[in-house]
Design a protein around this motif. Structure first.
Motif, mmCIF file in Angstrom:
data_model
loop_
_atom_site.group_PDB
_atom_site.id
_atom_site.type_symbol
_atom_site.label_atom_id
_atom_site.label_comp_id
_atom_site.label_asym_id
_atom_site.label_seq_id
_atom_site.Cartn_x
_atom_site.Cartn_y
_atom_site.Cartn_z
ATOM 1 N N GLU A 160 -3.232 -44.161 51.427
ATOM 2 C CA GLU A 160 -3.713 -43.852 50.112
ATOM 3 C C GLU A 160 -2.820 -43.735 48.926
ATOM 4 O O GLU A 160 -2.930 -44.074 47.859
ATOM 5 N N ARG A 183 -12.712 -46.137 47.562
ATOM 6 C CA ARG A 183 -12.677 -45.228 46.463
ATOM 7 C C ARG A 183 -11.872 -45.821 45.355
ATOM 8 O O ARG A 183 -12.044 -45.469 44.204
ATOM 9 N N HIS A 184 -10.950 -46.606 45.783
ATOM 10 C CA HIS A 184 -9.802 -47.125 44.602
ATOM 11 C C HIS A 184 -10.071 -48.571 44.508
ATOM 12 O O HIS A 184 -9.404 -49.268 43.658
#
Lengths: 409, 409
Positions: free
Chosen positions: A130, A165-166
């Motif tokens: 991440e 999420r990204h």
């Protein structure tokens, strides 16, 4: 007239390396079935059956689940070149040789490639991945699940949520791991995954199963190009069309899909083989096959330790289906492997790059994830190690493996 | 537990279309042989034997004679992307669908592509090709030998000298023609040629024989790139490296050559099959196989004319192994083909592009270039044509074919 070689007549081999491994007999039988035409209803029916079988193996509802006609790296290249535009950023966490391969294929596809690395024998934490995603902001994350070069299995189950999420596409190469270790394409949020037959699936190399999420298919569809010879009114080229015809997943999807638009001529015998690999696996049961790989992998792990060999890498993150052992001090690694092959008909594997000459790799995959294969390999390895000057406890390998079998039953 | 489909069990088909055709039985037997390891001396020996067998089929002394792991268009793409740099000019004379394919693959390789065209059913004169070469000044000429879409066979014997005069690389796609028509790689001055197994070679699709001249190999070597995971000191990337890993002929040559540098895992069963295709062909004799294709092609040509069908295209330039016939007025082409398949188990072919719905294509290739296959097809076609409303002379097809056989013997 010049002499011709005789019919193919391979010596009997027990293939206990990192793959290819001996194929399931029924896969070889399937491959000897006679051909049918490219658009014969039987052929398109067999293609549809194969798609459905592989959906179950990948644990996905992806309609776009099919085969690429080539070896496992053909599947990797098809995914990369179809999903990544020139200049797109690609992040590849490298924990062995096949991470380098993903990076290299992305580089050839003219991506802007970023890598992070851990020492060979380790895997990445989700946090490390991440952190790199936040820093690099890639279009696609390319992550090997099982890298045979180090035997490590990268956990994937938390990575899909991070990618989501990204806003990053998540691709995984499961060539070495699929079938012998859990893989959950939908539950883990994969956008693309590829494999080969020659590891835990128990077939020959030459066909690459692939599955693609709807999001991946949308990107592929937006990069459409259809060749002039079969173009119809309304077919227009996208400006950023895929820079390969053979690996243009848009055309391949049109061939496998209801439009059945001519692309390549599907490799019929490989399709028969791939279909049978999946049939064998699902007939035994997906979880049962994984458990079988775990059992025989544990027996082999105990066995090599029982022979006094040191296991390479983080064993907690080892694939079930292959173990790397350090070649004992003073033992001529390649000569000993050769003795295994020539005297016992058993193949174990050498290694690449930094591990070349340092470790052997021993597999227990597919058809050869079997008790007799494990015990025979350990018995032969004991003899060879002793003959090559290693101190080996008599019976230590086989006994340790039998203890695992006794405990597990 | 969800139901599984049964073992693969194809219906009996006589494949008399433009390919794939029924495989030689011994090729299917070869493909069911058990696997060996990637670097097993038996495997590298079988690879070397296969190279030597294909040198004889291509009529070449090219050391760089090997297989690409994919269907025929994988061979085309490997040749194009390895020999053509982005921006290089490529000239493709188009006389059917597969000329468009060559142009399209060159375009995807980012070449500056120039085409010349003749109407479908014709071929080019050497003068027309030379005129275009002088005008375009290409780096490479890409020329299909036999285009199944029109059944035409482009003469190649004068083209190499033209290319040589103007410093142009000469590549030919011989997928549909090799084995059933003359091909002389060295005598005709080819720099690269590719094929597939599923036509006159009598095997399944999925392996693409390729041969490369020394001049071609020099270009490929100058564009070297070796992936990080297996790179050694002294290995440096060329700035114009090939934009594909899977089709980088430099890496593939290093795998097939004495360095045996790891690239893909050779598709073992396809190699066994390709080796057997060549063994069957050379066992019968290269010239004898071509003569057999000529004989049965002539019998089929006489037969379809004997049924009153009009042959499409310039028959003087037809491939030996396939004939295109106009679908008679009033006959529902696809329904009639379907009746051939469903009622008689015989497949004949449809067509692409401008010929779709206008002509059928009937092949006599490889294993199916046989008297019984020709006569059975003609007998069934007579019945189907009559049932679909065409006026057909009773026995006209079979009689005409038998006359050819009587005259030839």
């Amino acid at each position: 007239m010049t002499l011709l070689p005789g019919p193919i007549d391979p010596p009997t081999r027990l293939l206990m390396g990192p793959g290819p491994i001996s194929a399931y007999p029924s896969v070889l039988t399937a491959m000897s079935a006679q051909l049918v035409g490219q658009y014969d209803p039987f052929m398109t029916g067999a293609m549809a059956e194969t798609q459905e079988l592989y959906r179950r193996i990948w644990a996905t509802r992806n309609d776009a689940t099919l085969l690429i006609d080539g070896t496992s790296r053909a599947g990797i290249e098809a995914a990369m070149i179809s999903l990544v535009r020139p200049g797109d950023r690609v992040l590849v966490p490298v924990f062995g040789r096949f991470g380098h391969l993903l990076a290299e294929i992305a580089e050839r596809a003219m991506a802007e490639v970023h890598t992070i690395e851990v020492p060979w024998g380790q895997v990445f934490t989700p946090a490390a991945i991440e952190e790199a995603i936040v820093r690099v902001r890639p279009h696609l994350l390319g992550l090997v699940q099982g890298d045979t070069s180090t035997t490590m299995l990268q956990p994937l189950d938390e990575i899909g949520a991070i990618c989501d999420r990204h806003g990053v596409l998540f691709y995984s190469d499961a060539t070495a791991s699929l079938g012998g270790n859990p893989f959950e394409a939908d539950a883990w949020g994969l956008d693309a995954a590829t494999a080969g037959l020659q590891k835990c699936l128990g077939g020959p190399s030459g066909s690459a199963p692939i599955t693609l999420s709807e999001r991946a298919v949308e990107i592929i569809r937006s990069r459409k190009k259809i060749e002039a010879g079969i173009r119809e009114p309304g077919d227009e080229d996208a400006p950023d069309f895929v820079r390969s015809n053979y690996f243009d997943l848009g055309m391949i999807l049109d061939y496998w899909g209801p439009r059945r638009l001519n692309h390549h001529t599907e490799a019929t015998s490989m399709l028969y083989g791939a279909r049978e690999c999946a049939r064998v696996l699902l007939g035994e049961g997906r979880d049962a096959v994984i458990e079988r790989h775990v059992l025989h992998g544990e027996a082999m792990l105990a066995g090599v330790r029982g022979l006094g060999l040191v296991v390479f890498g983080d064993v907690a993150h080892k694939m079930s289906n292959v173990v790397a052992v350090e070649i004992p001090e003073g033992v001529a690694g390649d000569a000993a492997r050769q003795a295994m092959l020539e005297d016992f008909g058993i193949e174990i594997g050498t290694s690449f790059g930094p591990l070349h000459g340092r470790v052997w790799r021993i597999g227990t995959m597919g058809y050869n994830a079997r008790k007799d294969a494990v015990l025979t390999t350990l018995a032969a390895l004991e003899q060879v190690l002793r003959r090559f000057g290693a101190k080996v406890p008599a019976g230590g390998g086989v006994e340790a493996a039998l203890d695992v079998y006794a405990g597990a039953r």
